[in-house]
Design an enzyme around this catalytic site. Structure first.
Site, PDB file in Angstrom:
ATOM      1  N   LYS A 152      -1.229  -4.109  -1.628  1.00  0.00           N
ATOM      2  CA  LYS A 152      -1.172  -5.557  -1.833  1.00  0.00           C
ATOM      3  C   LYS A 152      -1.169  -5.838  -3.329  1.00  0.00           C
ATOM      4  CE  LYS A 152      -3.783  -9.778  -0.779  1.00  0.00           C
ATOM      5  NZ  LYS A 152      -4.972 -10.307  -0.078  1.00  0.00           N
ATOM      6  N   LYS A 196       2.698  -6.269   1.112  1.00  0.00           N
ATOM      7  CA  LYS A 196       2.571  -7.677   0.740  1.00  0.00           C
ATOM      8  C   LYS A 196       2.633  -7.826  -0.775  1.00  0.00           C
ATOM      9  CE  LYS A 196      -0.696 -11.540   1.306  1.00  0.00           C
ATOM     10  NZ  LYS A 196      -2.008 -11.950   1.839  1.00  0.00           N
TER      11      LYS A 196
END
Length: 329
Positions: free
Chosen positions: A201, A254
Site C-alpha cells: 500500500k 493499492k
C-alpha cells in the site's frame, strides 16, 4: 507475413468478432464494493467528494448490500465510522463495534449469501489522532509505534472474524501484522478465515476523498513513515514476499491505476489470488471529468477497470462496482 496478407483489422470488423477474440474480460463476480458504515438509523449521507457514495447506517447498509447481491457482485469491503474515537481505537476491536454489528446482521440475511464479506483491518477510522497505529510521543515529536500497534490490530482481526467476516484485510502497513493476526485468529479457533493483505500500500495523494468518507484524516503529520514510497517497485516485492511468509492468503494492491506496473510485476512473481483497489481519488477524478463532459462515463469507467484486470488483478475493489455490473448485465 506482412500486409496485405496479414490484416489485423479482420478480427476487429464486428462487435461479435471483437467479443470472440477478446483477451481480457470483466464480470460482476470479480467486483467488490466498499461500504462505509456509520451510527444511526435511516442515514444515507452523501460524501461530497465521491458522487453516489454514502455513509450508511446499518439499516441502509443492508438495503445497499441486497442491491449488490442482486447485481451479482463478488463481495463487500466494510469500513466503520464509530460514534466515538480514542487513542486505543477501541471501536475497531470491540465486540459491539459498528462493523462487527453489521457483519452479524449481514450473515443473518440469507439474500446476501452470495457476497463475500471482507472487513478492512486498520485503526485510522477509530483513533482520535487518525493514524493507523498506536502513537508514541516524545516531547514535540511523535512516531507510530509499530510493535505496540500489532496487539490492537490482531485483536481487531480476531474480533471481525468472530463476528462473521469471511476475509480480514489488513491495510495498516505495520511490519509483522499478518503474522500477529494469523496467530490471534488461530488461537481463537478462526484458522479458516483467510487474510487478504494490502501487501504494498503506497502513500498516495489519491486517498484524499476516502479520508472524507471514513473521517480518517491524520490530525498531525502524515503516513509516509509506514505506507510505501511510490518510487519503489523492488521494495513492494519485498513487502509482498514478507506478508506471504507470515501467512497471507491473498494480496490487495493499492492504489490501482497509478501503480499498474506494480500489479503486473506482482502477478508475474506470485501465484496467490490478487486484487487491486481502484481508490477514491481515481473514482473522483473520473467523475469530475464526467461532470464536465470531458469523458464518456461508461466507456471511461469500463476502460479503467479493464486496464486493472489486464495488468493482472483477479478482482477489483471499486466504487464503480454497481455501475459496472449493470453494464455487464
Amino acid at each position: 507475413m506482412n500486409f496485405p496478407v496479414t490484416r489485423m483489422r479482420r478480427l476487429r470488423r464486428t462487435e461479435a468478432m471483437r467479443s470472440l477474440v477478446r483477451e481480457t474480460h470483466l464480470h460482476p463476480g470479480a467486483l467488490i464494493y466498499p461500504l462505509f458504515l456509520c451510527p444511526g438509523e435511516g442515514v444515507r449521507r452523501p460524501i461530497g467528494s465521491m458522487p453516489n457514495v454514502y455513509n450508511l447506517s446499518l439499516d441502509e447498509a443492508v438495503k445497499e448490500a441486497e442491491r449488490c447481491a442482486a447485481l451479482g457482485l463478488g463481495g463487500l469491503l466494510l469500513f466503520g465510522l464509530p460514534s466515538q474515537k480514542d487513542e486505543e481505537a477501541t471501536g475497531a476491536w470491540a465486540d459491539d463495534g459498528i462493523v462487527q454489528n453489521a457483519l452479524r446482521a449481514f450473515k443473518k440475511n440469507r439474500t446476501l449469501d452470495s457476497l463475500v464479506m471482507m472487513a478492512d483491518v486498520c485503526l485510522c477510522e477509530y483513533t482520535s489522532h487518525g493514524h493507523c497505529g498506536v502513537v508514541a510521543r516524545d516531547g514535540d515529536h511523535y512516531h507510530v509505534d509499530n510493535d505496540a500497534s500489532l496487539a490492537l490490530l490482531a485483536k481487531t482481526a480476531a474480533s471481525l472474524a468472530r463476528a462473521g467476516a469471511d476475509i480480514v484485510a489488513p491495510s495498516d502497513m505495520m511490519d509483522g501484522r499478518v503474522a500477529a493476526m494469523r496467530e490471534a485468529m488461530d488461537l481463537a479457533s478462526l484458522e479458516d478465515v483467510p487474510i487478504l493483505s494490502y501487501a504494498s500500500k503506497f502513500a498516495s495523494a489519491f486517498y484524499g476523498p476516502f479520508r472524507e468518507a471514513a473521517d480518517s484524516t491524520p490530525q498531525f503529520g502524515d503516513r509516509r513513515s509506514y505506507q510505501m514510497d511510490g518510487a519503489n517497485l523492488r521494495e513492494a516485492m519485498r513487502e509482498i514476499e514478507l506478508d506471504i511468509a507470515e501467512g497471507a492468503d491473498m494480496l490487495l494492491m493499492k492504489p490501482a491505476m497509478p501503480y499498474l506496473d506494480v500489479i503486473r510485476e506482482a502477478r508475474q512473481r506470485f501465484d496467490l489470488p490478487m486484487g487491486a483497489y481502484q481508490v477514491s481519488g481515481e473514482y473522483s477524478m473520473l467523475h469530475a471529468a464526467f461532470e464536465r463532459g470531458w469523458l464518456e462515463p461508461q466507456r471511461a469507467m469500463m476502460e479503467s477497470l479493464l486496464s486493472i484486470r489486464r495488468a493482472g488483478a483477479d478482482f477489483i475493489v471499486t466504487y464503480f462496482a454497481k455501475d459496472a455490473a449493470q453494464v455487464l448485465g
